[in-house]
Design a protein around this motif. Structure first.
Motif, PDB file in Angstrom:
ATOM      1  N   SER A 326       0.849  -1.195   0.000  1.00  0.00           N
ATOM      2  CA  SER A 326       0.000   0.000   0.000  1.00  0.00           C
ATOM      3  C   SER A 326       0.882   1.241   0.000  1.00  0.00           C
ATOM      4  O   SER A 326       2.096   1.173   0.227  1.00  0.00           O
ATOM      5  CB  SER A 326      -0.909   0.017   1.238  1.00  0.00           C
ATOM      6  OG  SER A 326      -0.120   0.148   2.416  1.00  0.00           O
ATOM      7  N   ALA A 327       0.253   2.377  -0.234  1.00  0.00           N
ATOM      8  CA  ALA A 327       0.989   3.636  -0.200  1.00  0.00           C
ATOM      9  C   ALA A 327       1.529   3.889   1.204  1.00  0.00           C
ATOM     10  O   ALA A 327       2.643   4.399   1.381  1.00  0.00           O
ATOM     11  CB  ALA A 327       0.080   4.780  -0.641  1.00  0.00           C
ATOM     12  N   GLU A 328       0.755   3.513   2.212  1.00  0.00           N
ATOM     13  CA  GLU A 328       1.209   3.689   3.590  1.00  0.00           C
ATOM     14  C   GLU A 328       2.431   2.842   3.882  1.00  0.00           C
ATOM     15  O   GLU A 328       3.355   3.264   4.594  1.00  0.00           O
ATOM     16  CB  GLU A 328       0.074   3.334   4.565  1.00  0.00           C
ATOM     17  CG  GLU A 328      -1.099   4.296   4.569  1.00  0.00           C
ATOM     18  CD  GLU A 328      -2.035   4.093   3.381  1.00  0.00           C
ATOM     19  OE1 GLU A 328      -1.853   3.096   2.623  1.00  0.00           O
ATOM     20  OE2 GLU A 328      -2.932   4.925   3.183  1.00  0.00           O
ATOM     21  N   ASP A 329       2.448   1.623   3.343  1.00  0.00           N
ATOM     22  CA  ASP A 329       3.585   0.727   3.538  1.00  0.00           C
ATOM     23  C   ASP A 329       4.853   1.321   2.943  1.00  0.00           C
ATOM     24  O   ASP A 329       5.923   1.332   3.578  1.00  0.00           O
ATOM     25  CB  ASP A 329       3.279  -0.638   2.886  1.00  0.00           C
ATOM     26  CG  ASP A 329       4.512  -1.534   2.811  1.00  0.00           C
ATOM     27  OD1 ASP A 329       5.161  -1.748   3.850  1.00  0.00           O
ATOM     28  OD2 ASP A 329       4.830  -2.014   1.690  1.00  0.00           O
ATOM     29  N   SER A 331       5.441   4.518   2.257  1.00  0.00           N
ATOM     30  CA  SER A 331       5.795   5.732   2.993  1.00  0.00           C
ATOM     31  C   SER A 331       6.523   5.401   4.283  1.00  0.00           C
ATOM     32  O   SER A 331       7.544   6.020   4.623  1.00  0.00           O
ATOM     33  CB  SER A 331       4.533   6.538   3.316  1.00  0.00           C
ATOM     34  OG  SER A 331       3.898   6.969   2.143  1.00  0.00           O
ATOM     35  N   GLU A 332       6.024   4.398   5.016  1.00  0.00           N
ATOM     36  CA  GLU A 332       6.633   4.032   6.285  1.00  0.00           C
ATOM     37  C   GLU A 332       8.056   3.539   6.099  1.00  0.00           C
ATOM     38  O   GLU A 332       8.958   3.888   6.868  1.00  0.00           O
ATOM     39  CB  GLU A 332       5.787   2.961   6.967  1.00  0.00           C
ATOM     40  CG  GLU A 332       6.280   2.585   8.346  1.00  0.00           C
ATOM     41  CD  GLU A 332       5.391   1.573   9.034  1.00  0.00           C
ATOM     42  OE1 GLU A 332       5.816   1.028  10.073  1.00  0.00           O
ATOM     43  OE2 GLU A 332       4.267   1.324   8.531  1.00  0.00           O
ATOM     44  N   ARG A 333       8.283   2.730   5.052  1.00  0.00           N
ATOM     45  CA  ARG A 333       9.633   2.211   4.811  1.00  0.00           C
ATOM     46  C   ARG A 333      10.601   3.320   4.429  1.00  0.00           C
ATOM     47  O   ARG A 333      11.770   3.320   4.834  1.00  0.00           O
ATOM     48  CB  ARG A 333       9.584   1.138   3.715  1.00  0.00           C
ATOM     49  CG  ARG A 333       9.019  -0.201   4.197  1.00  0.00           C
ATOM     50  CD  ARG A 333       9.197  -1.286   3.157  1.00  0.00           C
ATOM     51  NE  ARG A 333       8.274  -1.119   2.042  1.00  0.00           N
ATOM     52  CZ  ARG A 333       8.578  -1.360   0.782  1.00  0.00           C
ATOM     53  NH1 ARG A 333       9.804  -1.742   0.455  1.00  0.00           N
ATOM     54  NH2 ARG A 333       7.679  -1.210  -0.169  1.00  0.00           N
ATOM     55  N   GLY A 344       7.787  14.608   4.370  1.00  0.00           N
ATOM     56  CA  GLY A 344       7.266  13.265   4.150  1.00  0.00           C
ATOM     57  C   GLY A 344       7.165  12.973   2.667  1.00  0.00           C
ATOM     58  O   GLY A 344       7.025  13.885   1.845  1.00  0.00           O
ATOM     59  N   THR A 346       5.721  11.774  -1.011  1.00  0.00           N
ATOM     60  CA  THR A 346       4.456  11.754  -1.740  1.00  0.00           C
ATOM     61  C   THR A 346       4.399  10.438  -2.505  1.00  0.00           C
ATOM     62  O   THR A 346       5.270  10.159  -3.335  1.00  0.00           O
ATOM     63  CB  THR A 346       4.361  12.929  -2.724  1.00  0.00           C
ATOM     64  OG1 THR A 346       4.463  14.150  -1.989  1.00  0.00           O
ATOM     65  CG2 THR A 346       3.054  12.897  -3.481  1.00  0.00           C
ATOM     66  N   SER A 348       2.042   7.607  -4.740  1.00  0.00           N
ATOM     67  CA  SER A 348       0.827   7.360  -5.518  1.00  0.00           C
ATOM     68  C   SER A 348       0.973   6.055  -6.290  1.00  0.00           C
ATOM     69  O   SER A 348       2.090   5.570  -6.508  1.00  0.00           O
ATOM     70  CB  SER A 348       0.556   8.512  -6.487  1.00  0.00           C
ATOM     71  OG  SER A 348       1.656   8.700  -7.360  1.00  0.00           O
ATOM     72  N   SER A 349      -0.152   5.477  -6.699  1.00  0.00           N
ATOM     73  CA  SER A 349      -0.137   4.200  -7.406  1.00  0.00           C
ATOM     74  C   SER A 349       0.387   4.366  -8.820  1.00  0.00           C
ATOM     75  O   SER A 349       0.201   5.400  -9.473  1.00  0.00           O
ATOM     76  CB  SER A 349      -1.551   3.605  -7.455  1.00  0.00           C
ATOM     77  OG  SER A 349      -2.011   3.298  -6.154  1.00  0.00           O
TER      78      SER A 349
END
Length: 419
Positions: A326-329, A331-333, A344, A346, A348-349
């Motif tokens: 996911s996008a959250e995954d 971003s977290e990595r 942070g 940005t 997107s798919s």
């Protein structure tokens, strides 16, 4: 016919006085420093210096006959219907200033190369004046111009702490150098490697340390701070590095960039002999800023353009394809790897052939010096197809230096309306 002092208005005000002062006399003029013979001739023109080689005395023609740098103390802005910006007229500082303004989308238009006045297409109410670096500072103190680009060394030397001078941007990123002592590498100075070594050479009133420099105000303060009393300051218009070899000075005090010129003239820097760092700065006349209509808006716009460009110069925009659930995954990595960018990533798919395929595009800002380590880290995280682009501007909510300026002046930004 005798010699007379001339006022700034051009009238004679009395016979010209000549005063002899020792290097340690407490009433040495700030405009000239420690000179054997000081002649003060008030004039509306820039000061002129020459060295009487036969008598080995320094003759200085200053802007007035007081113990100041000859700056005006007027605290009221003179009425006029435009704002005046001063730029250096010659040398690398002039070239770099124009280049920076161009990078900030401010085009200085000078139809006649022999004229000293120009305009900025994007700022129709601003009159641009090309001046010598020393005169940029002088005219700022007089209020003849409202804002100017100049080297920090000139502000310190010519401005000499003048209350009307306010530095609104202290790091324009060009003209970097430092002011330092240049000491002979051989002879009696061969073992002099620190300022303490220089102090311990038994200088006296009859045998003072002779320093040739164009920075008498700065030099006088420096030698007072390090506790050196027996110092004689001499003036020269150029080629200061030759003075010790010619025997007309012991050491020099001048700007140093790379140090090559010092070394090629058998001079060296010493520990404790670096006096100040210098680069291009933006300076405003405080009274003009507070009283002249449109000045606040002009300073805000200049700071915003400058800050946006200078900050952006430090970064690359990096786009990378990442695999993830996911996008959250993703971003977290990236954040855990220290690749979060400014605020942070940005994310997107990515739609290969029109359908989601577990790929995401991440955009981050990376400091230029850290680009290659960042690329290697992105690959370890499963990144591919890394694209790197230069950044031109990064506009913040408000320029940090604008916020600092208004806070220093005790002005609420909410009370300023630029509409």
């Amino acid at each position: 016919m005798g010699m007379y002092q001339i006022s700034r208005g051009g009238s004679r005000v009395g016979p010209l006085s000549v005063r002899r002062q020792s290097a340690t006399h407490p009433a040495v003029s700030k405009a000239t420093g420690y000179n054997k013979t000081n002649i003060y001739l008030s004039s509306s023109e820039s000061g002129r210096r020459c060295i009487n080689q036969r008598k080995r005395s320094v003759v200085v023609c200053g802007l007035n006959n007081s113990q100041t740098t000859g700056t005006s103390t007027s605290a009221t802005a003179v009425a006029r219907d435009n704002l005046r910006l001063a730029l250096p007229s010659k040398g690398r500082m002039a070239e770099d200033t124009l280049a920076l303004l161009k990078d900030c989308q401010l085009n200085v238009v000078k139809p006649n190369p022999r004229q000293y006045v120009a305009q900025i297409s994007q700022m129709p109410g601003v009159e641009v004046w090309f001046q010598r670096a020393t005169d940029v500072v002088r005219k700022l103190t007089y209020g003849d111009v409202d804002i100017g680009f100049v080297g920090h060394d000139m502000v310190a030397e010519i401005g000499d702490g003048h209350e009307e001078l306010l530095i609104v941007h202290d790091a324009l990123g060009y003209g970097s150098c430092h002011l330092a002592l240049g000491v002979p590498a051989t002879g009696k100075f061969a073992d002099v490697n620190t300022i303490e070594d220089l102090k311990n050479m038994a200088w006296s009133a009859s045998n003072p340390l002779r320093v040739v420099t164009g920075y008498h105000n700065i030099a006088r303060k420096f030698f007072a701070e390090v506790g050196m009393e027996h110092v004689e300051l001499l003036s020269a218009d150029g080629a200061l590095e030759a003075a010790p070899a010619m025997g007309c000075a012991d050491i020099i005090l001048d700007l140093v960039s790379t140090g090559v010129t010092l070394r090629e003239n058998n001079l060296k820097e010493i520990e404790g002999g670096k006096i100040m760092e210098s680069e291009g700065v933006l300076v405003v006349n405080k009274t003009s800023l507070l009283e002249r209509p449109g000045m606040m808006e002009l300073v805000h716009e200049l700071l915003e353009r400058l800050e946006a460009h200078l900050v952006a110069q430090k970064y690359y925009s990096v786009i990378v394809n990442m695999t993830g659930t996911s996008a959250e995954d993703v971003s977290e990595r990236l954040i855990q790897a220290g690749l979060g960018g400014l605020q942070g990533p940005t994310v997107s798919s990515v739609y290969p052939e029109g359908a989601p395929g577990g790929y995401f595009a991440a955009i981050i800002c990376v400091p230029k010096k850290e680009l290659y380590p960042a690329v290697k880290s992105l690959r370890k995280l499963g990144g591919s197809g890394v694209l790197v682009q230069p950044m031109t501007y990064i506009f913040d909510d408000e320029p940090p230096r604008w916020l600092a300026l208004t806070k220093n002046l005790g002005i609420s930004t909410k009370s300023i309306d630029f509409a």
